[in-house]
Design a protein around this motif. Structure first.
Motif, PDB file in Angstrom:
ATOM      1  N   GLY A  73       5.117 -22.839 -25.894  1.00 23.81           N
ATOM      2  CA  GLY A  73       6.417 -23.468 -26.061  1.00 23.81           C
ATOM      3  C   GLY A  73       7.479 -22.509 -25.589  1.00 23.81           C
ATOM      4  N   PRO A  74       8.708 -22.782 -25.725  1.00 23.98           N
ATOM      5  CA  PRO A  74       9.315 -24.049 -26.149  1.00 23.98           C
ATOM      6  C   PRO A  74       9.241 -25.084 -25.031  1.00 23.98           C
ATOM      7  CG  PRO A  74      11.014 -22.489 -25.549  1.00 23.98           C
ATOM      8  CD  PRO A  74       9.717 -21.772 -25.426  1.00 23.98           C
ATOM      9  N   PHE A  75       9.301 -26.316 -25.402  1.00 28.48           N
ATOM     10  CA  PHE A  75       9.176 -27.388 -24.431  1.00 28.48           C
ATOM     11  C   PHE A  75      10.498 -28.114 -24.230  1.00 28.48           C
ATOM     12  CE2 PHE A  75       4.926 -26.710 -26.202  1.00 28.48           C
ATOM     13  CZ  PHE A  75       4.303 -26.304 -25.037  1.00 28.48           C
ATOM     14  N   ILE A  76      11.593 -27.377 -24.344  1.00 29.81           N
ATOM     15  CA  ILE A  76      12.934 -27.904 -24.104  1.00 29.81           C
ATOM     16  C   ILE A  76      13.494 -27.171 -22.889  1.00 29.81           C
ATOM     17  CG2 ILE A  76      15.266 -28.118 -25.033  1.00 29.81           C
ATOM     18  CD1 ILE A  76      13.967 -28.295 -27.806  1.00 29.81           C
ATOM     19  N   ARG A  77      14.004 -27.903 -21.921  1.00 33.32           N
ATOM     20  CA  ARG A  77      14.497 -27.325 -20.669  1.00 33.32           C
ATOM     21  C   ARG A  77      15.539 -26.231 -20.939  1.00 33.32           C
ATOM     22  NH1 ARG A  77      16.219 -30.800 -15.555  1.00 33.32           N
ATOM     23  NH2 ARG A  77      14.043 -31.303 -15.859  1.00 33.32           N
ATOM     24  N   GLY A  78      15.383 -25.119 -20.251  1.00 33.41           N
ATOM     25  CA  GLY A  78      16.331 -24.018 -20.347  1.00 33.41           C
ATOM     26  C   GLY A  78      15.954 -22.955 -21.359  1.00 33.41           C
ATOM     27  N   ARG A  79      15.042 -23.258 -22.256  1.00 33.48           N
ATOM     28  CA  ARG A  79      14.630 -22.270 -23.257  1.00 33.48           C
ATOM     29  C   ARG A  79      13.389 -21.531 -22.762  1.00 33.48           C
ATOM     30  NH1 ARG A  79      15.733 -25.436 -28.933  1.00 33.48           N
ATOM     31  NH2 ARG A  79      17.788 -26.176 -28.316  1.00 33.48           N
ATOM     32  N   ILE A  80      13.380 -20.217 -22.975  1.00 39.03           N
ATOM     33  CA  ILE A  80      12.269 -19.422 -22.463  1.00 39.03           C
ATOM     34  C   ILE A  80      11.351 -18.892 -23.553  1.00 39.03           C
ATOM     35  CG2 ILE A  80      13.460 -18.760 -20.361  1.00 39.03           C
ATOM     36  CD1 ILE A  80      14.035 -16.048 -21.686  1.00 39.03           C
ATOM     37  N   VAL A  81      11.846 -18.824 -24.786  1.00 40.23           N
ATOM     38  CA  VAL A  81      11.015 -18.304 -25.867  1.00 40.23           C
ATOM     39  C   VAL A  81      11.426 -18.978 -27.175  1.00 40.23           C
ATOM     40  CG1 VAL A  81      12.485 -16.320 -26.427  1.00 40.23           C
ATOM     41  CG2 VAL A  81      10.039 -16.163 -26.832  1.00 40.23           C
ATOM     42  N   ASP A  82      10.443 -19.198 -28.026  1.00 39.56           N
ATOM     43  CA  ASP A  82      10.648 -19.784 -29.350  1.00 39.56           C
ATOM     44  C   ASP A  82      10.177 -18.739 -30.361  1.00 39.56           C
ATOM     45  OD1 ASP A  82      11.635 -21.966 -30.629  1.00 39.56           O
ATOM     46  OD2 ASP A  82       9.921 -23.266 -30.221  1.00 39.56           O
ATOM     47  N   LEU A  83      11.060 -18.227 -31.176  1.00 42.93           N
ATOM     48  CA  LEU A  83      10.736 -17.158 -32.118  1.00 42.93           C
ATOM     49  C   LEU A  83      10.331 -17.723 -33.478  1.00 42.93           C
ATOM     50  CD1 LEU A  83      13.789 -14.878 -31.329  1.00 42.93           C
ATOM     51  CD2 LEU A  83      11.481 -14.641 -30.448  1.00 42.93           C
ATOM     52  N   SER A  84       9.499 -16.986 -34.188  1.00 42.28           N
ATOM     53  CA  SER A  84       9.193 -17.358 -35.571  1.00 42.28           C
ATOM     54  C   SER A  84      10.433 -17.046 -36.422  1.00 42.28           C
ATOM     55  CB  SER A  84       7.991 -16.565 -36.075  1.00 42.28           C
ATOM     56  OG  SER A  84       8.297 -15.181 -36.119  1.00 42.28           O
ATOM     57  N   VAL A  85      10.507 -17.591 -37.617  1.00 39.48           N
ATOM     58  CA  VAL A  85      11.661 -17.361 -38.484  1.00 39.48           C
ATOM     59  C   VAL A  85      11.842 -15.867 -38.793  1.00 39.48           C
ATOM     60  CG1 VAL A  85      12.639 -17.810 -40.770  1.00 39.48           C
ATOM     61  CG2 VAL A  85      11.696 -19.686 -39.435  1.00 39.48           C
ATOM     62  N   PRO A  86      10.789 -15.107 -39.136  1.00 40.21           N
ATOM     63  CA  PRO A  86      10.990 -13.671 -39.372  1.00 40.21           C
ATOM     64  C   PRO A  86      11.510 -12.929 -38.132  1.00 40.21           C
ATOM     65  CG  PRO A  86       8.883 -14.353 -40.275  1.00 40.21           C
ATOM     66  CD  PRO A  86       9.415 -15.506 -39.490  1.00 40.21           C
ATOM     67  N   ALA A  87      11.042 -13.332 -36.945  1.00 37.60           N
ATOM     68  CA  ALA A  87      11.514 -12.704 -35.708  1.00 37.60           C
ATOM     69  C   ALA A  87      12.982 -13.041 -35.456  1.00 37.60           C
ATOM     70  CB  ALA A  87      10.653 -13.133 -34.532  1.00 37.60           C
ATOM     71  N   ALA A  88      13.375 -14.289 -35.724  1.00 29.83           N
ATOM     72  CA  ALA A  88      14.773 -14.693 -35.544  1.00 29.83           C
ATOM     73  C   ALA A  88      15.680 -13.947 -36.516  1.00 29.83           C
ATOM     74  CB  ALA A  88      14.909 -16.199 -35.732  1.00 29.83           C
ATOM     75  N   LYS A  89      15.212 -13.737 -37.748  1.00 29.92           N
ATOM     76  CA  LYS A  89      15.991 -12.963 -38.716  1.00 29.92           C
ATOM     77  C   LYS A  89      16.139 -11.516 -38.259  1.00 29.92           C
ATOM     78  CE  LYS A  89      14.984 -15.686 -42.840  1.00 29.92           C
ATOM     79  NZ  LYS A  89      14.262 -15.741 -44.118  1.00 29.92           N
ATOM     80  N   ALA A  90      15.063 -10.943 -37.727  1.00 31.74           N
ATOM     81  CA  ALA A  90      15.114  -9.551 -37.243  1.00 31.74           C
ATOM     82  C   ALA A  90      16.077  -9.407 -36.074  1.00 31.74           C
ATOM     83  CB  ALA A  90      13.713  -9.099 -36.828  1.00 31.74           C
ATOM     84  N   LEU A  91      16.216 -10.448 -35.280  1.00 33.03           N
ATOM     85  CA  LEU A  91      17.108 -10.420 -34.129  1.00 33.03           C
ATOM     86  C   LEU A  91      18.543 -10.781 -34.506  1.00 33.03           C
ATOM     87  CD1 LEU A  91      16.536  -9.686 -31.222  1.00 33.03           C
ATOM     88  CD2 LEU A  91      16.250 -12.087 -30.711  1.00 33.03           C
ATOM     89  N   GLY A  92      18.740 -11.354 -35.696  1.00 32.87           N
ATOM     90  CA  GLY A  92      20.082 -11.714 -36.160  1.00 32.87           C
ATOM     91  C   GLY A  92      20.634 -12.976 -35.536  1.00 32.87           C
ATOM     92  N   MET A  93      19.776 -13.943 -35.279  1.00 33.90           N
ATOM     93  CA  MET A  93      20.221 -15.176 -34.618  1.00 33.90           C
ATOM     94  C   MET A  93      20.091 -16.422 -35.486  1.00 33.90           C
ATOM     95  SD  MET A  93      17.083 -16.120 -32.066  1.00 33.90           S
ATOM     96  CE  MET A  93      17.375 -17.863 -32.093  1.00 33.90           C
ATOM     97  N   MET A  94      19.816 -16.253 -36.758  1.00 32.41           N
ATOM     98  CA  MET A  94      19.576 -17.410 -37.627  1.00 32.41           C
ATOM     99  C   MET A  94      20.786 -18.347 -37.709  1.00 32.41           C
ATOM    100  SD  MET A  94      16.486 -17.508 -38.696  1.00 32.41           S
ATOM    101  CE  MET A  94      16.539 -18.594 -40.101  1.00 32.41           C
ATOM    102  N   SER A  95      21.973 -17.810 -37.795  1.00 34.59           N
ATOM    103  CA  SER A  95      23.147 -18.678 -37.951  1.00 34.59           C
ATOM    104  C   SER A  95      23.500 -19.390 -36.645  1.00 34.59           C
ATOM    105  CB  SER A  95      24.347 -17.874 -38.454  1.00 34.59           C
ATOM    106  OG  SER A  95      24.673 -16.868 -37.509  1.00 34.59           O
ATOM    107  N   ALA A  96      23.187 -18.772 -35.513  1.00 35.15           N
ATOM    108  CA  ALA A  96      23.521 -19.384 -34.217  1.00 35.15           C
ATOM    109  C   ALA A  96      22.517 -20.463 -33.820  1.00 35.15           C
ATOM    110  CB  ALA A  96      23.574 -18.311 -33.141  1.00 35.15           C
ATOM    111  N   GLY A  97      21.240 -20.261 -34.134  1.00 37.72           N
ATOM    112  CA  GLY A  97      20.219 -21.253 -33.791  1.00 37.72           C
ATOM    113  C   GLY A  97      19.637 -21.068 -32.409  1.00 37.72           C
ATOM    114  N   VAL A  98      20.479 -21.137 -31.381  1.00 34.17           N
ATOM    115  CA  VAL A  98      20.043 -20.941 -29.994  1.00 34.17           C
ATOM    116  C   VAL A  98      20.964 -19.893 -29.379  1.00 34.17           C
ATOM    117  CG1 VAL A  98      19.738 -22.024 -27.739  1.00 34.17           C
ATOM    118  CG2 VAL A  98      19.247 -23.323 -29.806  1.00 34.17           C
TER     119      VAL A  98
END
Length: 104
Positions: A73-98
């Motif tokens: 995945g991800p299978f949505i045009r323009g997206r290159i990677v889909d992170l797990s929730v712990p990875a998204a939290k580590a990156l600090g992107m939870m509030s933004a979403g994309v």
């Protein structure tokens, strides 16, 4: 003989540099709350083409982290990677979403 050796090393260096440049990507990342969990809290992600088990360095702003590919995945045009929730939290992107990231 010396010319052949020099030519060989020049070609090998060129191919390796072209390969490493081809590996870098930039695009949108999202997170998936239903993704497969990593073992022991490991940060994981989904990528369309990278081999399972490959460790990617994902950077967003001044933050950077490593995650292991364990899903497709991800299978949505323009997206290159889909992170797990712990990875998204580590990156600090939870509030933004994309967010726009770079992947190496």
């Amino acid at each position: 003989m010396r010319t052949q050796t020099t030519l060989f090393f020049s070609l090998a260096t060129f191919s390796l540099s072209a390969f490493s440049v081809a590996q870098a990507e930039s695009g949108l990342a999202s997170y998936d709350g239903y993704g497969k969990a990593g073992k022991g809290g490991e940060l994981t992600c989904a990528h369309r083409t990278r081999q399972f088990g490959t460790v990617l360095r994902v950077s967003y702003g001044s933050r950077s982290m490593q995650c292991r590919v364990n899903d497709r995945g991800p299978f949505i045009r323009g997206r290159i990677v889909d992170l797990s929730v712990p990875a998204a939290k580590a990156l600090g992107m939870m509030s933004a979403g994309v967010v726009r990231v770079s992947v190496e």
